[in-house]
Write a protein that holds these residues in place. Sequence first.
Motif, PDB file in Angstrom:
ATOM      1  N   ILE A 100     -10.156   2.110 -30.122  1.00 32.56           N
ATOM      2  CA  ILE A 100      -9.438   2.950 -29.156  1.00 32.56           C
ATOM      3  C   ILE A 100     -10.265   4.178 -28.809  1.00 32.56           C
ATOM      4  N   ALA A 101     -10.932   4.750 -29.835  1.00 29.61           N
ATOM      5  CA  ALA A 101     -11.793   5.919 -29.607  1.00 29.61           C
ATOM      6  C   ALA A 101     -12.938   5.576 -28.657  1.00 29.61           C
ATOM      7  N   LEU A 102     -13.497   4.377 -28.818  1.00 32.34           N
ATOM      8  CA  LEU A 102     -14.574   3.936 -27.921  1.00 32.34           C
ATOM      9  C   LEU A 102     -14.053   3.800 -26.499  1.00 32.34           C
ATOM     10  N   PHE A 103     -12.854   3.242 -26.359  1.00 35.47           N
ATOM     11  CA  PHE A 103     -12.209   3.094 -25.058  1.00 35.47           C
ATOM     12  C   PHE A 103     -12.001   4.463 -24.403  1.00 35.47           C
ATOM     13  N   ILE A 108     -14.649  11.156 -30.746  1.00 34.52           N
ATOM     14  CA  ILE A 108     -15.600  11.112 -31.865  1.00 34.52           C
ATOM     15  C   ILE A 108     -14.869  11.286 -33.197  1.00 34.52           C
ATOM     16  N   ILE A 109     -13.961  12.275 -33.254  1.00 35.95           N
ATOM     17  CA  ILE A 109     -13.180  12.504 -34.482  1.00 35.95           C
ATOM     18  C   ILE A 109     -12.344  11.269 -34.816  1.00 35.95           C
ATOM     19  N   MET A 110     -11.679  10.707 -33.788  1.00 31.60           N
ATOM     20  CA  MET A 110     -10.843   9.532 -33.998  1.00 31.60           C
ATOM     21  C   MET A 110     -11.681   8.344 -34.459  1.00 31.60           C
ATOM     22  N   PRO A 138      -5.028  14.711 -24.908  1.00 33.86           N
ATOM     23  CA  PRO A 138      -5.753  15.331 -23.777  1.00 33.86           C
ATOM     24  C   PRO A 138      -7.160  14.774 -23.588  1.00 33.86           C
ATOM     25  N   ALA A 139      -7.226  13.507 -23.212  1.00 35.72           N
ATOM     26  CA  ALA A 139      -8.522  12.841 -23.022  1.00 35.72           C
ATOM     27  C   ALA A 139      -8.381  11.773 -21.957  1.00 35.72           C
ATOM     28  N   PHE A 140      -9.375  11.663 -21.080  1.00 34.46           N
ATOM     29  CA  PHE A 140      -9.405  10.569 -20.121  1.00 34.46           C
ATOM     30  C   PHE A 140      -9.734   9.286 -20.874  1.00 34.46           C
TER      31      PHE A 140
END
Length: 362
Positions: A200-203, A184-186, A148-150
């Motif tokens: 991927i988290a930065l993306f 952030i957690i990822m 659940p994230a853009f």
Amino acid sequence: MAYSIRICRLFGIDVKAHVSLALILLILTYIFYANKPPFGFSDLQNPMRLIYSVAMAVSIFLAVLVHELSHSLVAKRFGAKVREIVLFIFGGVARIEEIPKEPKKEFAIAIAGPLASFVLSLFLFTPFRFLRLFGYFNLILAIFNLIPAFPMDGGRVLRSLLTKRFGYVKATRISVGVGKFLAIIMGIFGLFYNIWLTLIALFIYIGAVEEERAVTLEGLLANYKVRDVMTPNPICVSPDITVKDVVNMMLRRKHLGYPVVKDGKLVGIVTLKDVVNAKEDEIVERVMSRNVVVVSPETSVYEALRIMGEKKIGRLPVVEEDRVVGIISRSDIIKLAEILELFEGVKSSGENVKSVQGDTCR
């Protein structure tokens, strides 16, 4: 997306491959070539080992294409325009204009991709090793996109579920907040276990910020038309004046683009980019851009900004009844947005932004 080439056209939609796709295909081919079963083919002898590795790398992006095509076909069914599908290093993206804001429609468009991937994941239950691996990666693709994230599909699914209760803008902000937290957690987890997770988290984090900014801008600019923001009666130039004259005008007037008018009609636009490498004695007609994108005074300001972003241009002539009546630039819109953002909590008096008077178009 720059540096992309068209590879085919499906259901009236251009499918393009970004240059970064070549790099990730090589990496994936190597991974499948080097890994042992069930996630690789190192137990096979060449040339079958190489053939299977290349085929699996390509099949992953075919699965991504099916995923994005599913989004696109549902979007087209709801009347949205799909410009293209681009395959690149992080997967793929369907460029859909004006995704419907109705919760049911947005939900249907967003969920179509993961559903298609789930269907392809059924190959996981086949006895053939290649197809089982193909099914496995489709399962991962479906689950990953439901985060659940853009800009993941899950972010749009979450927003569609929240919109009915909170409204579109607030639902977007809630979804963005959830996405940022998960990113952030990822990212922290990835620093200790897998650097790819951090990338991927930065993306995901950047995608969430961009979505929030786009929706905020649309909300701020929703009540404004081009006529409210444009510079009316802009300076226009004749196609037979020289590049030197245009450069001098730019230095004097501090404007970097001018409509080119002949016999009262718009025939082109000349910008700093057009004249920077041209000879001083060359006439404007030879260096100007002829494929001019224009808007009308009644076009929404947000739509004008979207067009500038899509076409990678900094200004648009405003035309009414074949006559240039104004010009609007990206900087005009951004300045308006910045002012409106500062006073977002203050109720408007109901008056539109007053246009600044300029020189007459001649």
